[in-house]
Write a protein that holds these residues in place. Sequence first.
Motif, mmCIF file in Angstrom:
data_model
loop_
_atom_site.group_PDB
_atom_site.id
_atom_site.type_symbol
_atom_site.label_atom_id
_atom_site.label_comp_id
_atom_site.label_asym_id
_atom_site.label_seq_id
_atom_site.Cartn_x
_atom_site.Cartn_y
_atom_site.Cartn_z
ATOM 1 N N GLU A 14 0.836 -1.208 0.000
ATOM 2 C CA GLU A 14 0.000 0.000 0.000
ATOM 3 C C GLU A 14 0.870 1.256 0.000
ATOM 4 O OE1 GLU A 14 -3.675 1.994 2.552
ATOM 5 O OE2 GLU A 14 -2.928 -0.018 3.033
ATOM 6 N N SER A 15 0.620 2.131 -0.969
ATOM 7 C CA SER A 15 1.410 3.360 -1.084
ATOM 8 C C SER A 15 0.841 4.458 -0.208
ATOM 9 C CB SER A 15 1.455 3.823 -2.535
ATOM 10 O OG SER A 15 0.156 4.138 -3.004
ATOM 11 N N SER A 16 1.659 5.473 0.035
ATOM 12 C CA SER A 16 1.220 6.600 0.848
ATOM 13 C C SER A 16 0.143 7.411 0.137
ATOM 14 C CB SER A 16 2.421 7.494 1.176
ATOM 15 O OG SER A 16 2.038 8.582 1.965
ATOM 16 N N LYS A 17 0.348 7.591 -1.166
ATOM 17 C CA LYS A 17 -0.607 8.344 -1.986
ATOM 18 C C LYS A 17 -0.635 7.756 -3.395
ATOM 19 C CE LYS A 17 -0.519 13.038 0.050
ATOM 20 N NZ LYS A 17 -0.316 12.570 1.401
ATOM 21 N N LEU A 18 -1.666 8.114 -4.139
ATOM 22 C CA LEU A 18 -1.733 7.838 -5.570
ATOM 23 C C LEU A 18 -1.708 9.184 -6.292
ATOM 24 C CD1 LEU A 18 -4.474 5.044 -5.683
ATOM 25 C CD2 LEU A 18 -2.015 4.752 -6.066
ATOM 26 N N ILE A 19 -0.770 9.316 -7.213
ATOM 27 C CA ILE A 19 -0.586 10.584 -7.916
ATOM 28 C C ILE A 19 -0.918 10.391 -9.391
ATOM 29 C CG2 ILE A 19 1.110 12.382 -8.495
ATOM 30 C CD1 ILE A 19 2.534 11.707 -5.892
ATOM 31 N N ASN A 20 -1.483 11.429 -10.021
ATOM 32 C CA ASN A 20 -1.905 11.239 -11.412
ATOM 33 C C ASN A 20 -0.805 11.595 -12.417
ATOM 34 O OD1 ASN A 20 -2.020 14.090 -11.948
ATOM 35 N ND2 ASN A 20 -4.014 14.155 -10.905
ATOM 36 N N ASP A 21 -1.071 11.308 -13.666
ATOM 37 C CA ASP A 21 -0.069 11.452 -14.730
ATOM 38 C C ASP A 21 0.306 12.908 -14.986
ATOM 39 O OD1 ASP A 21 1.478 9.953 -16.729
ATOM 40 O OD2 ASP A 21 0.329 11.129 -18.174
ATOM 41 N N LEU A 22 -0.529 13.850 -14.575
ATOM 42 C CA LEU A 22 -0.240 15.266 -14.808
ATOM 43 C C LEU A 22 1.073 15.668 -14.120
ATOM 44 C CD1 LEU A 22 -1.063 18.043 -15.896
ATOM 45 C CD2 LEU A 22 -2.383 18.395 -13.781
ATOM 46 N N ALA A 23 1.312 15.155 -12.926
ATOM 47 C CA ALA A 23 2.548 15.473 -12.202
ATOM 48 C C ALA A 23 3.768 14.994 -12.985
ATOM 49 C CB ALA A 23 2.524 14.842 -10.816
ATOM 50 N N TYR A 24 3.646 13.849 -13.628
ATOM 51 C CA TYR A 24 4.755 13.327 -14.444
ATOM 52 C C TYR A 24 4.948 14.174 -15.692
ATOM 53 C CZ TYR A 24 7.498 10.127 -17.313
ATOM 54 O OH TYR A 24 8.463 9.568 -18.122
ATOM 55 N N GLN A 25 3.856 14.541 -16.339
ATOM 56 C CA GLN A 25 3.930 15.373 -17.546
ATOM 57 C C GLN A 25 4.559 16.728 -17.245
ATOM 58 O OE1 GLN A 25 -0.012 15.600 -19.228
ATOM 59 N NE2 GLN A 25 -0.194 13.371 -19.441
ATOM 60 N N ASP A 26 4.298 17.248 -16.037
ATOM 61 C CA ASP A 26 4.865 18.543 -15.642
ATOM 62 C C ASP A 26 6.282 18.405 -15.067
ATOM 63 O OD1 ASP A 26 2.525 19.713 -16.404
ATOM 64 O OD2 ASP A 26 1.777 20.141 -14.385
ATOM 65 N N ASN A 27 6.837 17.203 -15.158
ATOM 66 C CA ASN A 27 8.197 16.940 -14.666
ATOM 67 C C ASN A 27 8.325 17.163 -13.156
ATOM 68 O OD1 ASN A 27 10.803 16.027 -15.228
ATOM 69 N ND2 ASN A 27 11.612 18.102 -15.341
ATOM 70 N N LYS A 28 7.263 16.863 -12.422
ATOM 71 C CA LYS A 28 7.263 16.998 -10.963
ATOM 72 C C LYS A 28 7.298 15.637 -10.266
ATOM 73 C CE LYS A 28 6.860 21.468 -11.255
ATOM 74 N NZ LYS A 28 8.032 22.338 -10.938
ATOM 75 N N LEU A 29 7.376 14.588 -11.055
ATOM 76 C CA LEU A 29 7.335 13.236 -10.505
ATOM 77 C C LEU A 29 8.286 12.346 -11.290
ATOM 78 C CD1 LEU A 29 5.682 11.378 -8.467
ATOM 79 C CD2 LEU A 29 4.367 10.693 -10.478
ATOM 80 N N ARG A 30 9.097 11.549 -10.571
ATOM 81 C CA ARG A 30 9.976 10.592 -11.223
ATOM 82 C C ARG A 30 9.331 9.214 -11.182
ATOM 83 N NH1 ARG A 30 15.452 12.930 -8.460
ATOM 84 N NH2 ARG A 30 15.749 14.655 -9.920
ATOM 85 N N LEU A 31 9.244 8.591 -12.340
ATOM 86 C CA LEU A 31 8.649 7.268 -12.444
ATOM 87 C C LEU A 31 9.747 6.222 -12.570
ATOM 88 C CD1 LEU A 31 5.551 7.501 -14.808
ATOM 89 C CD2 LEU A 31 5.605 6.813 -12.428
ATOM 90 N N PHE A 32 9.522 5.086 -11.893
ATOM 91 C CA PHE A 32 10.474 3.988 -11.953
ATOM 92 C C PHE A 32 9.731 2.720 -12.361
ATOM 93 C CE2 PHE A 32 11.947 7.075 -8.835
ATOM 94 C CZ PHE A 32 13.230 7.351 -9.320
ATOM 95 N N PRO A 33 10.382 1.853 -13.136
ATOM 96 C CA PRO A 33 9.682 0.675 -13.669
ATOM 97 C C PRO A 33 9.320 -0.334 -12.592
ATOM 98 C CG PRO A 33 12.028 0.548 -14.139
ATOM 99 C CD PRO A 33 11.783 1.917 -13.569
#
Length: 438
Positions: free
Chosen positions: A278-297
């Motif tokens: 269980e994660s602390s939060k679920l964040i949407n794709d907009l944060a990634y598109q705005d370069n505010k979130l790093r995604l890992f595989p």
Amino acid sequence: MNNLQNKFVETLPSDWRLCRLKAVANIRYGLGQPPSELTTGVAMIRATDVDAGSIRTNNLLRVNPAELPKDRNPYLKTDEIIVVRSGAYTGDSAIVPFALEGSVAGYDMVATVTRASAQFVAHSLLSKYVLEDQIHTLTLRAAQPHLNAEELGSIVLALPSSRREQERIAAYLDKTCAAIDTVIEKKQKQLETLDALRKSIIHKAVTRGLDDSEELKDSGVDYLGRIPKHWRHDHLKRVCVRIQTGTTPPTANTEYYVDGTIPWYTPGCYNGDLYLEESSKLINDLAYQDNKLRLFPAESIFLIGIGATIGKVAMTKTEASCNQQITAIVCNSEVSSKYMTYQMKIYEGIIPKISQYTTLPIMDQVKMGYLRVTIPSTIEEQKLIADYLDAKTAELQELTQNITDQIRTLEQYRKSLIHECVTGKRRITEEDLKEHHA
């Protein structure tokens, strides 16, 4: 107090009465923040030292007696009761044993019981009808739980009219709870043994492999020891395509946190398991598109690189993100991510010791890349080791869960026993005490 009786204790024996804590005890505040911290001096008992009816003595703070206030006596006496007045453990309490006579209370409150059995009152303060039904209800009103002297004094207690009965109940609970606590302590030691065994099995498998007949060579690293001759040992960065810390999207932009689908992990998500669930939060794709979130595989290894839980490690099942306290490790195609997660498990006890300290222990991503790891020459062997460890740790987890359930049952029994005895639902006779001592 009939309405209070109905609310907290429902029914009482006819020879019992209800009263406020302030009717049988005097309440005062502790000293607050210590004037200085010493290695010797007067012991100070703080909230963190109070634990469900007992006082931990292995890490007591020491203060200079010359700096204690002169206008009042700050020293504790045997059988006074310390009550935690703020924080997560508000309302928790413990009676002062003879061994701590002359110590002082920190930020907490002290109840000096003069018109009842102090031991009986101490047990009552730990009962469900006091701690859960009254104190916790009072403290739920604020974001930060807090209890003041007036509120503590207003707590309703059920008291046998006979002082002898109060003492009899207290003596019975002292002995019975001590016996329960002894069993719990033994089971907690069993948990410690199982955890040590788990660590030992993991360490042996990821440094020696599964075949005890393999010829060994020196790894050159003390905590890795000798490894199979056909294995390589290298810096972590040599077997990874990415070692990078996470990020926290600005919380001021609430759009990033609406209808999220990307798991975002923090140190609070770790529970010792191999996988993060269980994660602390679920964040949407907009944060990634705005370069505010790093995604890992998927199957990234998330290692805590800063803070009190530094070194804790687990892997992700899906594509995920994390905050800046966590460093993501992405292995190359020649390395099994699950094997490497198990490999990094041996660092959970090492990283806190080798991290550089400022105000918090820190292991940055550069230093993390220079950690030494051992790698079987084929990915097939790595997977065999990981599968073996899956089976072994699952067996140990089943045993651990069984003992944990037993401890929980004993704690619940202890709580129920106290409640029944201090509300008169179970009457304790002289015969009960004789049987108990037999």
